[in-house]
Design a protein around this motif. Structure first.
Motif, mmCIF file in Angstrom:
data_model
loop_
_atom_site.group_PDB
_atom_site.id
_atom_site.type_symbol
_atom_site.label_atom_id
_atom_site.label_comp_id
_atom_site.label_asym_id
_atom_site.label_seq_id
_atom_site.Cartn_x
_atom_site.Cartn_y
_atom_site.Cartn_z
ATOM 1 N N ASN A 88 0.812 -1.212 0.000
ATOM 2 C CA ASN A 88 0.000 0.000 0.000
ATOM 3 C C ASN A 88 0.848 1.268 0.000
ATOM 4 O O ASN A 88 0.414 2.302 -0.503
ATOM 5 C CB ASN A 88 -0.963 -0.028 1.187
ATOM 6 N N SER A 89 2.063 1.194 0.539
ATOM 7 C CA SER A 89 2.965 2.345 0.444
ATOM 8 C C SER A 89 3.334 2.605 -1.012
ATOM 9 O O SER A 89 3.392 3.763 -1.460
ATOM 10 C CB SER A 89 4.235 2.082 1.273
ATOM 11 N N GLN A 92 0.472 4.197 -2.848
ATOM 12 C CA GLN A 92 0.300 5.606 -2.495
ATOM 13 C C GLN A 92 1.541 6.445 -2.833
ATOM 14 O O GLN A 92 1.609 7.622 -2.468
ATOM 15 C CB GLN A 92 0.000 5.723 -0.994
ATOM 16 N N LYS A 94 4.428 6.359 -1.570
ATOM 17 C CA LYS A 94 5.139 6.752 -0.360
ATOM 18 C C LYS A 94 6.403 5.905 -0.251
ATOM 19 O O LYS A 94 6.442 4.889 0.439
ATOM 20 C CB LYS A 94 4.243 6.584 0.868
ATOM 21 N N GLU A 130 0.163 1.155 6.674
ATOM 22 C CA GLU A 130 -0.659 1.504 5.515
ATOM 23 C C GLU A 130 -1.480 0.297 5.101
ATOM 24 O O GLU A 130 -0.983 -0.831 5.126
ATOM 25 C CB GLU A 130 0.222 1.958 4.341
ATOM 26 N N GLN A 134 -6.719 2.899 3.480
ATOM 27 C CA GLN A 134 -6.012 4.166 3.434
ATOM 28 C C GLN A 134 -5.633 4.525 1.996
ATOM 29 O O GLN A 134 -5.661 5.697 1.613
ATOM 30 C CB GLN A 134 -4.757 4.099 4.299
ATOM 31 N N THR A 135 -5.268 3.513 1.212
ATOM 32 C CA THR A 135 -4.924 3.771 -0.184
ATOM 33 C C THR A 135 -6.115 4.347 -0.947
ATOM 34 O O THR A 135 -5.980 5.325 -1.702
ATOM 35 C CB THR A 135 -4.445 2.482 -0.869
ATOM 36 N N TYR A 138 -6.548 7.841 0.153
ATOM 37 C CA TYR A 138 -5.478 8.683 -0.378
ATOM 38 C C TYR A 138 -5.806 9.154 -1.791
ATOM 39 O O TYR A 138 -5.509 10.303 -2.160
ATOM 40 C CB TYR A 138 -4.172 7.892 -0.378
ATOM 41 N N TRP A 139 -6.429 8.284 -2.576
ATOM 42 C CA TRP A 139 -6.768 8.632 -3.949
ATOM 43 C C TRP A 139 -8.171 9.228 -4.090
ATOM 44 O O TRP A 139 -8.697 9.343 -5.185
ATOM 45 C CB TRP A 139 -6.613 7.410 -4.853
ATOM 46 N N VAL A 233 -5.562 8.036 7.090
ATOM 47 C CA VAL A 233 -5.603 8.385 5.670
ATOM 48 C C VAL A 233 -4.721 9.590 5.386
ATOM 49 O O VAL A 233 -4.011 9.648 4.376
ATOM 50 C CB VAL A 233 -7.050 8.643 5.207
ATOM 51 N N TYR A 234 -4.752 10.579 6.287
ATOM 52 C CA TYR A 234 -4.005 11.818 6.074
ATOM 53 C C TYR A 234 -2.668 11.827 6.818
ATOM 54 O O TYR A 234 -2.052 12.884 6.961
ATOM 55 C CB TYR A 234 -4.851 13.021 6.506
ATOM 56 N N ASP A 235 -2.220 10.673 7.287
ATOM 57 C CA ASP A 235 -0.957 10.568 8.028
ATOM 58 C C ASP A 235 -0.896 11.547 9.196
ATOM 59 O O ASP A 235 0.138 12.143 9.497
ATOM 60 C CB ASP A 235 0.242 10.801 7.095
#
Length: 263
Positions: A88-89, A92, A94, A130, A134-135, A138-139, A233-235
């Motif tokens: 998932n990183s 995203q 990351k 992650e 969350q991914t 994120y999108w 989601v927003y870290d």
């Protein structure tokens, strides 16, 4: 053979896609809980199951199993879940978190006896968290309706899909690929999942009194879950306009799986 764990989560994911359709946004300051009557019923069912079955087992486990062993069990499941964070990183973009997760996995698997010991934390390697929920967030995909699932607990439409997809990156669900396990020990993946659940419940025994003191435990859990998932989601950098107004969730201990936390 068919993988029962992965196929069941895939079905749940397909059902969740139907729930998510057309639901791009759900303001967290006004929780969207269109299934509240059903959710509250499921919450009561889970309360009974926890009171008469899960909690007594967790208390027995906590009493019999030394704290150091429980910590090693937690470390093992954290380590075996790192491929989920890695995947998932990447999804995203990351790269830093991917490198951190990969580093933790390599160090703890090699020098931590398969992840039983958290050597990476001692080396100050961050522990990102992650997942596919969350991914999706994120999108730009909204959380969808709040859902409280029998036995599984709180979720939302987005995270239900995410949980289903994440199973494909979890090594536990591939243990039956090994012939010796598939033929002689087909129960191993289920036993590991059971151990993971009991160990997690035992780690939360200290929070029971906090929950019991709430005027509306259901609303408290909902607020806590939605706020922490939004932070994930927003870290942790939630836009001010999306900040939850619920005060109850602030009283609950921080989630053990929050992004960049360490064991």
């Amino acid at each position: 053979m068919l993988k029962p764990l992965r196929s069941s989560f895939s079905l749940a994911g397909l059902l969740a896609v139907l729930v998510l359709t057309g639901c791009a946004h759900s303001p967290p300051s006004d929780p969207w809980d269109p299934l509240e009557k059903v959710n509250r019923f499921n919450y009561k069912v889970n309360e009974k199951a926890d009171k008469y079955a899960v909690r007594p087992v967790a208390k027995g486990y906590d009493k019999v199993v030394p704290a150091r062993v429980q910590a090693s069990v937690s470390n093992f499941f954290d380590n075996i879940g790192q491929p989920v964070t890695m995947a998932n990183s990447l999804l995203q973009l990351k790269w830093g978190k991917f490198n951190q997760s990969l580093g933790r996995f390599m160090v703890n698997t090699s020098f931590g006896v398969g992840g039983l010991f958290d050597v990476a934390t001692k080396l100050n390697v961050p522990n990102p968290d992650e997942d596919f929920g969350q991914t999706l967030g994120y999108w730009g995909l909204g959380a969808g309706p709040y859902i409280y699932l029998p036995l599984l607990g709180p979720s939302d439409g987005r995270d239900l899909v995410g949980s289903a997809v994440d199973q494909f990156a979890n090594p536990i669900d591939y243990l039956d690929e090994f012939d010796e396990i598939d033929d002689d020990y087909p129960w191993v993946p289920y036993a590991l999942r059971g151990l993971e659940g009991i160990n997690l419940r035992a780690s939360l025994l200290g929070f029971d009194q906090t929950l019991q003191q709430q005027f509306d435990p259901y609303a408290f859990v909902r607020s806590y879950y939605l706020e922490n998932r939004q932070k994930a989601v927003y870290d942790g950098n939630v836009p001010p306009e999306l900040t939850r107004s619920d005060d109850d969730a602030d009283d609950f201990p921080a989630a053990a799986s929050e992004s960049d936390s360490s064991d």
